[in-house]
Design a protein around this motif. Structure first.
Motif, short mmCIF file in Angstrom:
data_model
loop_
_atom_site.label_atom_id
_atom_site.label_comp_id
_atom_site.label_asym_id
_atom_site.label_seq_id
_atom_site.Cartn_x
_atom_site.Cartn_y
_atom_site.Cartn_z
N SER A 100 -61.42 -63.10 51.22
CA SER A 100 -60.46 -63.64 50.25
C SER A 100 -59.14 -64.09 50.87
CB SER A 100 -60.18 -62.58 49.18
OG SER A 100 -59.89 -61.32 49.78
N LEU A 101 -59.19 -64.73 52.01
CA LEU A 101 -57.97 -65.29 52.61
C LEU A 101 -57.58 -66.55 51.84
CD1 LEU A 101 -55.78 -65.43 54.76
CD2 LEU A 101 -57.43 -66.51 56.29
N ASP A 102 -56.38 -66.54 51.25
CA ASP A 102 -56.01 -67.67 50.40
C ASP A 102 -54.51 -68.00 50.41
OD1 ASP A 102 -55.00 -65.51 49.01
OD2 ASP A 102 -55.97 -65.99 47.09
N ILE A 125 -62.22 -68.30 53.86
CA ILE A 125 -61.19 -68.88 53.01
C ILE A 125 -61.74 -68.94 51.60
CG2 ILE A 125 -59.84 -70.94 52.50
CD1 ILE A 125 -59.91 -71.57 55.50
N GLU A 126 -61.00 -68.37 50.65
CA GLU A 126 -61.45 -68.41 49.26
C GLU A 126 -61.01 -69.72 48.62
OE1 GLU A 126 -61.39 -65.96 45.04
OE2 GLU A 126 -60.34 -65.12 46.78
N ILE A 127 -61.98 -70.39 48.00
CA ILE A 127 -61.74 -71.65 47.30
C ILE A 127 -61.85 -71.41 45.80
CG2 ILE A 127 -62.48 -74.04 46.98
CD1 ILE A 127 -61.54 -73.54 49.79
N ASN A 128 -60.86 -71.85 45.05
CA ASN A 128 -60.88 -71.74 43.59
C ASN A 128 -61.47 -73.04 43.03
OD1 ASN A 128 -60.34 -71.47 40.83
ND2 ASN A 128 -58.38 -70.44 41.19
N MET A 129 -62.80 -73.09 42.96
CA MET A 129 -63.47 -74.33 42.57
C MET A 129 -63.18 -74.72 41.12
SD MET A 129 -65.05 -75.69 45.10
CE MET A 129 -66.13 -76.87 44.26
N LEU A 161 -66.49 -70.15 53.96
CA LEU A 161 -65.85 -70.19 52.65
C LEU A 161 -66.43 -69.14 51.72
CD1 LEU A 161 -65.83 -74.06 52.00
CD2 LEU A 161 -64.02 -72.68 53.06
N MET A 162 -65.60 -68.73 50.76
CA MET A 162 -66.05 -67.89 49.64
C MET A 162 -65.52 -68.50 48.36
SD MET A 162 -65.04 -65.49 47.18
CE MET A 162 -63.94 -64.12 47.49
N SER A 163 -66.30 -68.36 47.29
CA SER A 163 -65.81 -68.80 45.99
C SER A 163 -66.44 -67.97 44.88
CB SER A 163 -66.12 -70.29 45.76
OG SER A 163 -65.44 -70.77 44.62
N ILE A 198 -67.99 -71.46 61.93
CA ILE A 198 -68.29 -71.71 60.52
C ILE A 198 -69.79 -71.55 60.28
CG2 ILE A 198 -67.98 -73.28 58.58
CD1 ILE A 198 -65.37 -72.32 59.96
N ASP A 199 -70.15 -70.39 59.71
CA ASP A 199 -71.57 -70.14 59.48
C ASP A 199 -71.85 -69.31 58.22
OD1 ASP A 199 -70.52 -67.74 60.35
OD2 ASP A 199 -71.93 -67.44 62.00
N ILE A 200 -70.81 -69.08 57.39
CA ILE A 200 -71.01 -68.28 56.20
C ILE A 200 -70.48 -69.02 54.97
CG2 ILE A 200 -70.41 -66.14 54.98
CD1 ILE A 200 -70.10 -64.80 57.73
N LEU A 201 -71.32 -69.12 53.95
CA LEU A 201 -70.89 -69.60 52.64
C LEU A 201 -71.22 -68.50 51.64
CD1 LEU A 201 -69.71 -71.66 50.76
CD2 LEU A 201 -71.92 -72.83 50.68
N SER A 202 -70.19 -67.77 51.22
CA SER A 202 -70.35 -66.61 50.34
C SER A 202 -70.09 -67.03 48.91
CB SER A 202 -69.37 -65.50 50.76
OG SER A 202 -69.36 -64.45 49.83
N CYS A 203 -71.15 -67.19 48.15
CA CYS A 203 -71.02 -67.53 46.73
C CYS A 203 -72.29 -67.11 46.01
CB CYS A 203 -70.72 -69.01 46.52
SG CYS A 203 -71.94 -70.16 47.19
N GLY A 204 -72.13 -66.80 44.74
CA GLY A 204 -73.26 -66.33 43.94
C GLY A 204 -73.17 -64.85 43.67
#
Length: 239
Positions: A100-102, A125-129, A161-163, A198-204
């Motif tokens: 949750s780096l934002d 990096i947390e993205i607020n989609m 990224l995380m969202s 860059i190898d992680i997309l944390s969502c869901g």
């Protein structure tokens, strides 16, 4: 608290659904399952570790990591919730990944504490989609300016990224948001410099993890209720 038999069944069911979503997306890679153990008791952590049910657990609150960490000292711990800068010092030596780096003030403190421990801290990096004011995360249009700013903080390594996407009834709109998030992640993989990986997309999460995998390209899902049942707000752990 969920029983061992129930937990094993829930985990296996989720793993089957994850594999099915990967097949529908024609993907050959793997998805990391993070058990979101918010408000769950230490006994659950002990069960997970003793029976080797999960490799990774994630907590939303610093206090819960501090209180549960020794019980699950062989597990990999992630900080998956919003993180106050003044609490970084309590978890910097305990977590493998901060989701949750934002904001720059948080980056400054992570840099300070990671340097004290002679480590490079992996972060998402947390993205607020959904541009929701009640949620953390930077606006998607600010991602590359944010990455540029992080050059000042060499003790931070961005892993992706995380969202947390909105809980929409309109599944088509949600699908489109996941497609946009995945495009942003793929662009980041191309543009990020060699100091990052860059190898992680944390969502869901429980309500949308299959869609996140199929349309968002998620390779890390954070599941709580679907694994552990309803949260135990009446327990001794305070957030």
């Amino acid at each position: 608290m969920v029983t061992l038999e129930e937990l094993e069944k829930n985990i296996n069911t989720c793993k089957e659904k994850i594999e099915a979503a990967l097949i529908r997306a024609n993907r050959k890679d793997k998805v990391i399952l993070v058990g979101a153990t918010k408000t769950q008791p230490k006994e659950l952590i002990q069960m997970i570790q003793e029976h080797k049910l999960l490799d990774v657990v994630g907590e939303n609150h610093v206090q819960e990591i501090v209180e549960k960490y020794e019980t699950g000292d062989k597990l990999t711990w992630h900080m998956i919730g919003q993180l106050q800068s003044n609490k970084v010092k309590y978890i910097i030596d305990k977590v493998a990944l901060i989701h949750s780096l934002d904001r720059e003030s948080l980056a400054q403190e992570i840099q300070k504490q990671a340097t004290k421990h002679n480590k490079v801290m992996d972060c998402l990096i947390e993205i607020n989609m959904g541009s929701e004011i009640t949620k953390g995360g930077i606006d998607k249009t600010e991602l590359f300016n944010f990455m540029q700013m992080l050059q000042k903080y060499p003790a931070i390594r961005i892993r992706g990224l995380m969202s947390v996407l909105p809980n929409l009834q309109d599944r088509q709109a949600l699908k489109q948001m996941y497609i946009e998030l995945n495009a942003l992640y793929e662009e980041l993989k191309i543009k990020a410099d060699k100091n990052h990986q860059i190898d992680i997309l944390s969502c869901g999460m429980t309500n949308d993890y299959e869609m996140a995998i199929e349309y968002g390209g998620s390779n890390m899902v954070r599941l709580g209720r679907v694994l552990f049942g309803e949260r135990n707000y009446g327990g001794t752990i305070n957030g």
